[in-house]
Enzyme design. Sequence first.
Site, mmCIF file in Angstrom:
data_model
loop_
_atom_site.group_PDB
_atom_site.id
_atom_site.type_symbol
_atom_site.label_atom_id
_atom_site.label_comp_id
_atom_site.label_asym_id
_atom_site.label_seq_id
_atom_site.Cartn_x
_atom_site.Cartn_y
_atom_site.Cartn_z
ATOM 1 N N TYR A 164 -32.168 13.433 -1.249
ATOM 2 C CA TYR A 164 -33.296 13.643 -2.180
ATOM 3 C C TYR A 164 -34.420 12.619 -1.911
ATOM 4 C CZ TYR A 164 -35.465 13.912 -6.886
ATOM 5 O OH TYR A 164 -36.327 14.038 -7.947
ATOM 6 N N LYS A 168 -38.244 13.288 -0.724
ATOM 7 C CA LYS A 168 -39.369 12.860 -1.564
ATOM 8 C C LYS A 168 -40.320 11.941 -0.801
ATOM 9 C CE LYS A 168 -38.536 15.073 -5.386
ATOM 10 N NZ LYS A 168 -39.286 16.335 -5.571
HETATM 11 N N1 LIG Z 1 -37.350 15.150 -14.447
HETATM 12 C C1 LIG Z 1 -37.644 13.979 -13.904
HETATM 13 O O1 LIG Z 1 -37.628 12.919 -14.568
HETATM 14 C C2 LIG Z 1 -38.006 13.914 -12.448
HETATM 15 C C3 LIG Z 1 -38.079 12.641 -11.835
HETATM 16 C C4 LIG Z 1 -38.499 12.559 -10.514
HETATM 17 C C5 LIG Z 1 -38.834 13.730 -9.833
HETATM 18 N N2 LIG Z 1 -38.735 14.954 -10.435
HETATM 19 C C6 LIG Z 1 -39.102 16.149 -9.669
HETATM 20 O O2 LIG Z 1 -39.866 17.029 -10.472
HETATM 21 C C7 LIG Z 1 -39.581 18.378 -10.108
HETATM 22 C C8 LIG Z 1 -39.159 19.188 -11.331
HETATM 23 O O3 LIG Z 1 -37.948 18.676 -11.848
HETATM 24 P P1 LIG Z 1 -37.329 19.128 -13.244
HETATM 25 O O4 LIG Z 1 -36.769 17.892 -13.827
HETATM 26 O O5 LIG Z 1 -38.308 19.934 -14.002
HETATM 27 O O6 LIG Z 1 -36.104 20.047 -12.713
HETATM 28 P P2 LIG Z 1 -35.455 21.398 -13.285
HETATM 29 O O7 LIG Z 1 -34.096 21.480 -12.679
HETATM 30 O O8 LIG Z 1 -35.597 21.473 -14.772
HETATM 31 O O9 LIG Z 1 -36.390 22.542 -12.652
HETATM 32 C C9 LIG Z 1 -36.438 22.810 -11.283
HETATM 33 C C10 LIG Z 1 -36.682 24.301 -11.077
HETATM 34 O O10 LIG Z 1 -36.783 24.553 -9.661
HETATM 35 C C11 LIG Z 1 -36.185 25.803 -9.411
HETATM 36 N N3 LIG Z 1 -35.792 25.903 -7.993
HETATM 37 C C12 LIG Z 1 -34.786 25.223 -7.372
HETATM 38 N N4 LIG Z 1 -34.697 25.605 -6.091
HETATM 39 C C13 LIG Z 1 -35.679 26.517 -5.871
HETATM 40 C C14 LIG Z 1 -36.107 27.256 -4.737
HETATM 41 N N5 LIG Z 1 -35.496 27.133 -3.548
HETATM 42 N N6 LIG Z 1 -37.183 28.091 -4.853
HETATM 43 C C15 LIG Z 1 -37.809 28.228 -6.057
HETATM 44 N N7 LIG Z 1 -37.428 27.566 -7.176
HETATM 45 C C16 LIG Z 1 -36.386 26.720 -7.083
HETATM 46 C C17 LIG Z 1 -34.974 25.830 -10.346
HETATM 47 O O11 LIG Z 1 -34.485 27.169 -10.551
HETATM 48 C C18 LIG Z 1 -35.527 25.178 -11.601
HETATM 49 O O12 LIG Z 1 -35.989 26.136 -12.533
HETATM 50 C C19 LIG Z 1 -38.522 18.301 -8.994
HETATM 51 O O13 LIG Z 1 -39.148 18.355 -7.735
HETATM 52 C C20 LIG Z 1 -37.901 16.948 -9.218
HETATM 53 O O14 LIG Z 1 -37.310 16.445 -8.045
HETATM 54 C C21 LIG Z 1 -38.308 15.069 -11.730
#
Ligand SMILES: NC(=O)c1ccc[n+]([C@@H]2O[C@H](COP(=O)([O-])OP(=O)(O)OC[C@H]3O[C@@H](n4cnc5c(N)ncnc54)[C@H](O)[C@@H]3O)[C@@H](O)[C@H]2O)c1
Length: 304
Positions: A164, A168
Amino acid sequence: MGNFLAGKVVAVTGAGRGIGRAVALAAAAEGAQVIVNDYGVSIDGGEPSSEVAAAVVKEIEAAGGSATAVADDVSTMAGGQRIVDTALARYGRIDGVVCVAGILRERMLFNMSEEEWDPVVATHLKGTFTVFRAAAAVMRKQKSGTLIGFTSGNHQGSVAQANYASAKGGIISLVRSAALGLHKYGVTANAVAPVARTRMSANVPMELKEIGEPEDVAAFVVYLLSERARADGVTGQVYTVAGPKIAVWAQPAELRSVYADGGGWTPERVAEVVPGSVGVDPMPMLARLEEMARAAKAAKRPNT
Ligand SMILES: NC(=O)c1ccc[n+]([C@@H]2O[C@H](COP(=O)([O-])OP(=O)(O)OC[C@H]3O[C@@H](n4cnc5c(N)ncnc54)[C@H](O)[C@@H]3O)[C@@H](O)[C@H]2O)c1
């Protein structure tokens, strides 16, 4: 409804849940027509379902907005292309893409399998490339557009998520490359590192000091997609959004240097000169790990 994005067409990947969903709803509420992409998978990328994207389209329509679902996998070239082609077919243009889709497969490096590495890098890094690639070809001709990638504070390194963290870090280099390569065509590219309560952050083993809601991140992304950010010359940047906090990351730069004298470098000369001149730049994440280990040890010590 606001009008920050009136007349714009925006595609959001991973828009079925969490941060992507909040971005899609906020963009629609600010007047954008939205392509809602989500493969509808579990947190580790399994069991796809088209219902997840369709449900967000219904929410947007119920609020009076306009949206179209695309349930493709962003890690395929065809999926990235279909997201952009659907925007063109349905709304005639594409002004912004926001690549939020992501999955997790956590494992220590010494135990990580190819099946844990490849899909994580493919979803995050290639899944940003496929959409940027298809959108950039259109935006170059339009002479305008905004590309947004999603990174993480973890790009600095991670104990148990080398897959991951690597993806990133790659997204930041991809965003900077897009900012450089498309500057002369009027296209901007930026990255957002969010910290927000979602099913993904619920998996983080340590307590997060600064965290907010997906809606905090969505407000910032709407600004980045708007003409205001374009007028402010925002491109090639990495921002953290954590609840009330918004921070910009420094551009990478050489810190200190030393030059070989006439004789060039030998291992002995390096060992003599480099530690006392160039030295090291201490790793803040390593200091934090050590601090956490000390705190855990202190907590275990019996009270006397
Ligand atoms: N939540 C946090 O605090 C946090 C921190 C750092 C980074 N991020 C990044 O932010 C982004 C959103 O995270 P989140 O927390 O909302 O996650 P989440 O799991 O709630 O949502 C991610 C969505 O991506 C979709 N997805 C996964 N693989 C896919 C694919 N191949 N094609 C299309 N859709 C796909 C999933 O079905 C899901 O609905 C991610 O890139 C994550 O790495 C989040």
